[in-house]
Motif scaffolding. Structure first.
Motif, mmCIF file in Angstrom:
data_model
loop_
_atom_site.group_PDB
_atom_site.id
_atom_site.type_symbol
_atom_site.label_atom_id
_atom_site.label_comp_id
_atom_site.label_asym_id
_atom_site.label_seq_id
_atom_site.Cartn_x
_atom_site.Cartn_y
_atom_site.Cartn_z
ATOM 1 N N PHE A 137 0.486 -5.091 3.913
ATOM 2 C CA PHE A 137 0.375 -3.679 4.297
ATOM 3 C C PHE A 137 -1.029 -3.438 4.828
ATOM 4 N N TYR A 138 -1.186 -2.323 5.531
ATOM 5 C CA TYR A 138 -2.413 -2.071 6.289
ATOM 6 C C TYR A 138 -2.981 -0.704 5.944
ATOM 7 N N LEU A 139 -4.307 -0.632 5.799
ATOM 8 C CA LEU A 139 -4.995 0.626 5.514
ATOM 9 C C LEU A 139 -6.073 0.862 6.562
ATOM 10 N N GLU A 140 -6.186 2.099 7.016
ATOM 11 C CA GLU A 140 -7.251 2.440 7.950
ATOM 12 C C GLU A 140 -8.595 2.389 7.228
ATOM 13 N N PRO A 141 -9.663 2.072 7.957
ATOM 14 C CA PRO A 141 -10.985 1.958 7.322
ATOM 15 C C PRO A 141 -11.415 3.216 6.589
ATOM 16 N N GLU A 142 -11.022 4.399 7.115
ATOM 17 C CA GLU A 142 -11.473 5.648 6.486
ATOM 18 C C GLU A 142 -10.635 6.048 5.278
ATOM 19 N N GLN A 143 -9.525 5.334 5.029
ATOM 20 C CA GLN A 143 -8.737 5.630 3.838
ATOM 21 C C GLN A 143 -9.493 5.220 2.581
ATOM 22 N N ASP A 144 -9.136 5.889 1.476
ATOM 23 C CA ASP A 144 -9.722 5.549 0.182
ATOM 24 C C ASP A 144 -9.072 4.241 -0.297
ATOM 25 N N GLN A 145 -9.729 3.132 0.042
ATOM 26 C CA GLN A 145 -9.163 1.813 -0.249
ATOM 27 C C GLN A 145 -8.958 1.591 -1.755
ATOM 28 N N GLU A 146 -9.971 1.944 -2.522
ATOM 29 C CA GLU A 146 -9.891 1.676 -3.965
ATOM 30 C C GLU A 146 -8.772 2.465 -4.625
ATOM 31 N N GLU A 147 -8.599 3.736 -4.219
ATOM 32 C CA GLU A 147 -7.543 4.546 -4.810
ATOM 33 C C GLU A 147 -6.167 3.981 -4.475
ATOM 34 N N MET A 148 -5.976 3.593 -3.203
ATOM 35 C CA MET A 148 -4.680 3.039 -2.810
ATOM 36 C C MET A 148 -4.414 1.712 -3.509
ATOM 37 N N LEU A 149 -5.434 0.867 -3.600
ATOM 38 C CA LEU A 149 -5.253 -0.419 -4.277
ATOM 39 C C LEU A 149 -4.988 -0.227 -5.758
ATOM 40 N N ARG A 150 -5.599 0.801 -6.331
ATOM 41 C CA ARG A 150 -5.319 1.101 -7.744
ATOM 42 C C ARG A 150 -3.838 1.441 -7.930
ATOM 43 N N ARG A 151 -3.292 2.258 -7.014
ATOM 44 C CA ARG A 151 -1.867 2.613 -7.104
ATOM 45 C C ARG A 151 -0.988 1.370 -6.965
ATOM 46 N N VAL A 152 -1.366 0.500 -6.028
ATOM 47 C CA VAL A 152 -0.574 -0.711 -5.802
ATOM 48 C C VAL A 152 -0.610 -1.606 -7.034
ATOM 49 N N ARG A 153 -1.799 -1.785 -7.614
ATOM 50 C CA ARG A 153 -1.906 -2.650 -8.807
ATOM 51 C C ARG A 153 -1.104 -2.076 -9.970
ATOM 52 N N GLU A 154 -1.176 -0.755 -10.150
ATOM 53 C CA GLU A 154 -0.402 -0.125 -11.227
ATOM 54 C C GLU A 154 1.099 -0.294 -10.967
ATOM 55 N N GLY A 155 1.503 -0.148 -9.691
ATOM 56 C CA GLY A 155 2.906 -0.335 -9.356
ATOM 57 C C GLY A 155 3.373 -1.754 -9.600
ATOM 58 N N LEU A 156 2.536 -2.743 -9.247
ATOM 59 C CA LEU A 156 2.879 -4.147 -9.492
ATOM 60 C C LEU A 156 3.027 -4.419 -10.981
ATOM 61 N N LEU A 157 2.126 -3.833 -11.763
ATOM 62 C CA LEU A 157 2.188 -4.036 -13.213
ATOM 63 C C LEU A 157 3.496 -3.471 -13.765
ATOM 64 N N GLU A 158 3.882 -2.299 -13.275
ATOM 65 C CA GLU A 158 5.123 -1.686 -13.745
ATOM 66 C C GLU A 158 6.331 -2.532 -13.348
ATOM 67 N N VAL A 159 6.357 -2.975 -12.086
ATOM 68 C CA VAL A 159 7.482 -3.793 -11.607
ATOM 69 C C VAL A 159 7.578 -5.095 -12.399
ATOM 70 N N SER A 160 6.418 -5.665 -12.732
ATOM 71 C CA SER A 160 6.412 -6.955 -13.434
ATOM 72 C C SER A 160 7.010 -6.874 -14.836
ATOM 73 N N GLN A 161 7.160 -5.643 -15.355
ATOM 74 C CA GLN A 161 7.733 -5.499 -16.690
ATOM 75 C C GLN A 161 9.226 -5.808 -16.712
ATOM 76 N N TYR A 162 9.875 -5.666 -15.532
ATOM 77 C CA TYR A 162 11.321 -5.898 -15.514
ATOM 78 C C TYR A 162 11.772 -6.835 -14.392
ATOM 79 N N CYS A 163 10.806 -7.394 -13.649
ATOM 80 C CA CYS A 163 11.170 -8.262 -12.526
ATOM 81 C C CYS A 163 10.121 -9.356 -12.387
ATOM 82 N N ASP A 164 10.554 -10.581 -12.138
ATOM 83 C CA ASP A 164 9.636 -11.696 -11.934
ATOM 84 C C ASP A 164 9.015 -11.574 -10.542
ATOM 85 N N ILE A 165 7.717 -11.255 -10.494
ATOM 86 C CA ILE A 165 7.053 -11.077 -9.203
ATOM 87 C C ILE A 165 6.247 -12.311 -8.806
#
Length: 318
Positions: free
Chosen positions: A65-93
């Motif tokens: 996935f792609y983020l523009e330079p002016e986007q809040d990179q850390e906030e978006m990556l935080r959401r992605v990491r939290e989402g991955l952690l949640e998915v990993s609870q019920y799916c082999d990632i």
């Protein structure tokens, strides 16, 4: 302009779930690379005579996935990491690792058009607006869809499961509620099959314009469809707009984790004897959704399967 590119290494069987998670986190466009062999149906949809030889499927998938330079990179990556952690609870990632790089600007909004071609769901022809109807398809029920940035071309197994159930239960008097309408494809098919009126809800503002354009290209009057933006699960204003006890059919093509809290809310929207059609359910979540449906006081009528995906159809008691 250079974009930041982030690539997740995961397992092929997890790519659909992770893709949905990324969209829910606010990612507007993704790319998936895997070695899953093409099905015979997919080969028929390719406009080439000889397909390239693919390496042996190793079960690995790369989702970028792609983020523009002016986007809040850390906030978006935080959401992605939290989402991955949640998915990993019920799916082999798999590894679930993420690598960063930079790439030149591209027209991400329109690049999906390279991969979306006409196809069939039984005898329904679904095609993008830029492709012509073949002579042999004249007279078929035609649905034209340009999803843009809203989810929903109809190619996914979960959407096809919903389409077949809608076709089974629709009548000319059907008042439909389409939760998570996306491109509006399920509502549009229902209206072209004869439903009287449809209401669509979605969290994504992009869905509003996508639905408007798709209604127009399919010749559906604006008065036949009502769009509501917001979360029907916990927003009283949205619930009031949708109304109670006034729908013959409610369809929800959403992940199982959303269907669980959604189902009691939907029961109140159904007429007595109304039909609830769900999908977006990975096979190992079937029991979770069936239990949620039964706990809400609905009668399970049937469970459908396509690939690794499941649909559950239920009825509200009279």
């Amino acid at each position: 302009m250079k974009w930041k590119k982030y690539t997740l290494k995961t397992r092929a069987e997890a790519e659909d779930i992770i893709s949905n998670m990324l969209m829910e986190a606010g990612i507007e466009g993704i790319e998936i690379e895997d070695r899953i062999p093409l099905t015979e149906q997919e080969k028929k949809q390719m406009f080439v005579d000889i397909l390239p030889e693919l390496p042996e499927n190793d079960g690995v998938a790369y989702i970028s996935f792609y983020l523009e330079p002016e986007q809040d990179q850390e906030e978006m990556l935080r959401r992605v990491r939290e989402g991955l952690l949640e998915v990993s609870q019920y799916c082999d990632i798999g590894e679930g690792t993420m690598a960063a790089s930079e790439t030149e600007d591209k027209d991400w909004i329109n690049n999906w058009k390279e991969y979306f071609h006409q196809f069939y769901v039984d005898d329904i022809l679904i095609k993008p607006t830029w492709e012509k109807v073949k002579p042999e398809d004249e007279g078929k029920l035609l649905i034209e869809i340009d999803p843009g940035t809203a989810f929903g071309t109809g190619m996914h197994e979960t959407t096809q499961l919903c389409i077949r159930q809608l076709r089974k239960y629709l009548t000319e008097e059907t008042e439909l509620l389409d939760v998570g309408t996306g491109s509006g494809i399920l509502s549009i098919i229902s209206l072209k099959l004869g439903a009287r009126h449809a209401v669509g809800t979605d969290l994504d503002p992009c869905a509003v314009e996508a639905v408007r354009e798709n209604l127009e290209v399919n010749g559906i009057s604006p008065g036949q469809f009502t769009m509501i933006l917001g979360n029907i699960i916990d927003d009283p204003a949205v619930q009031d707009q949708v109304g109670c006890g006034c729908y013959d059919i409610v369809v929800a093509n959403i992940l199982a984790e959303v269907l669980v809290p959604l189902t009691p809310v939907i029961k109140e929207r159904l007429k007595p004897g109304g039909i609830y059609i769900t999908s977006g359910i990975i096979d190992d979540k079937e029991e979770t959704v069936v239990k949620a449906v039964e706990a809400a006081g609905l009668e399970v009528l049937e469970v459908g399967r396509q690939g690794e995906w499941v649909s559950v159809t239920a009825r509200k008691p009279v």
